[in-house]
Design an enzyme around this catalytic site. Structure first.
Site, PDB file in Angstrom:
ATOM      1  CG  PHE A  10      -1.528  -1.153   1.473  1.00 57.32           C
ATOM      2  CD1 PHE A  10      -2.894  -1.591   0.879  1.00 57.32           C
ATOM      3  CD2 PHE A  10      -0.820  -2.331   2.502  1.00 57.32           C
ATOM      4  CE1 PHE A  10      -3.607  -2.863   1.018  1.00 57.32           C
ATOM      5  CE2 PHE A  10      -1.617  -3.419   2.329  1.00 57.32           C
ATOM      6  CZ  PHE A  10      -2.900  -3.730   1.965  1.00 57.32           C
ATOM      7  CB  SER A  27       8.495  -0.629   2.366  1.00 53.83           C
ATOM      8  OG  SER A  27       8.197  -1.602   3.263  1.00 53.83           O
ATOM      9  CG  ASP A  76       5.467  -7.384   9.527  1.00 53.99           C
ATOM     10  OD1 ASP A  76       4.540  -8.028  10.548  1.00 53.99           O
ATOM     11  OD2 ASP A  76       5.062  -6.743   8.657  1.00 53.99           O
ATOM     12  CB  SER A  91       8.640  -2.680  16.399  1.00 54.40           C
ATOM     13  OG  SER A  91       8.431  -1.746  17.128  1.00 54.40           O
ATOM     14  CG  ASP A 148       3.917   1.392   6.404  1.00 54.59           C
ATOM     15  OD1 ASP A 148       2.961   2.035   6.708  1.00 54.59           O
ATOM     16  OD2 ASP A 148       3.980   0.869   4.990  1.00 54.59           O
ATOM     17  CG  HIS A 165      -1.201   2.339  10.000  1.00 54.22           C
ATOM     18  ND1 HIS A 165      -0.385   1.424   9.892  1.00 54.22           N
ATOM     19  CD2 HIS A 165      -1.338   3.093   9.208  1.00 54.22           C
ATOM     20  CE1 HIS A 165       0.221   1.586   8.982  1.00 54.22           C
ATOM     21  NE2 HIS A 165      -0.158   2.511   8.077  1.00 54.22           N
TER      22      HIS A 165
HETATM   23 MG    MG Z   1       1.614   2.257   5.029  1.00 54.43          MG
END
Ligand code: MG
Length: 213
Positions: free
Chosen positions: A13, A45, A64, A117, A134, A137
């Protein structure tokens, strides 16, 4: 004729102009030290940053838990059935991520770190040239990611955050709140944004106490 960047076909995304900027930032930062990203997902990414690290003989640590974030769970808006492991009974993005690294020949430049993390950062000591946030969220997730990793940035290092929406009608506000808080701390120089990609440069440490003229 349009030239497609190499990461174009990887699930993820991120808009093309954001991806191009992220790659440029990584090219400029990576010669100074390793890069950390939080939120690997399927490796989009990691390729954008990892190809820059490869070119600059640097390393990307990509963190992750690979269980998908809140909005990627079954029944949620960003659920992807291709990434659901029936045997495990949960989302599992790790196989796809490892496949991506192999496909782009990045195994020697991207180190997968599987876990949260906060745990990955608990014993971390190496100064970083760039941190890309990222992951989850929710406010607690973004806040934790920045609190854990931003202190490891070297002076002049870059704190890059995705999904900074100045307009609340366009997206969740938690990343923007954490980004604003980082600016308010006075520890960063604000660099221009690219769409929702926020870029902050860590200031050199200032001496404590008021300036005397
Ligand atoms: Mg993002």
């Amino acid at each position: 004729m349009t030239h497609n960047p190499p990461w174009q076909s990887i699930k993820g995304f991120m808009a093309d102009d954001e991806a191009a900027r992220l790659h440029e930032l990584a090219l400029s930062a990576a010669p100074r030290g390793p890069v950390v990203e939080i939120g690997s997902y399927c490796g989009r990414s990691a390729v954008i940053i990892g190809l820059a690290c490869k070119r600059r003989h640097s390393v990307l640590y990509s963190i992750d838990h690979h269980r998908g974030s809140e909005e990627q769970q079954k029944g949620e808006a960003y659920f992807d059935p291709d990434l659901y492991d029936e045997t495990l009974g949960r989302v599992n993005t790790l196989p796809r991520f490892l496949q991506t690294l192999e496909q782009y020949d990045l195994a020697g430049h991207v180190v997968p770190m599987i876990g949260t993390s906060a745990v990955a950062g608990r014993c971390w000591q190496t100064p970083l040239s760039m941190v890309f946030v990222d992951g989850g969220h929710a406010f607690e997730a973004v806040d934790q990611d920045v609190r854990t990793w931003a202190p490891h940035l070297m002076p002049g290092g870059l704190l890059v955050m995705h999904d900074i929406f100045p307009d609340p009608s366009k997206g969740g506000q938690a990343p923007r709140q954490v980004y604003d808080h980082a600016i308010f701390s006075g520890g960063f120089i604000v660099r221009p944004m690219t769409r929702t990609l926020g870029v902050l440069e860590k200031r050199a440490a200032r001496s404590s106490g008021p300036a005397v003229s």
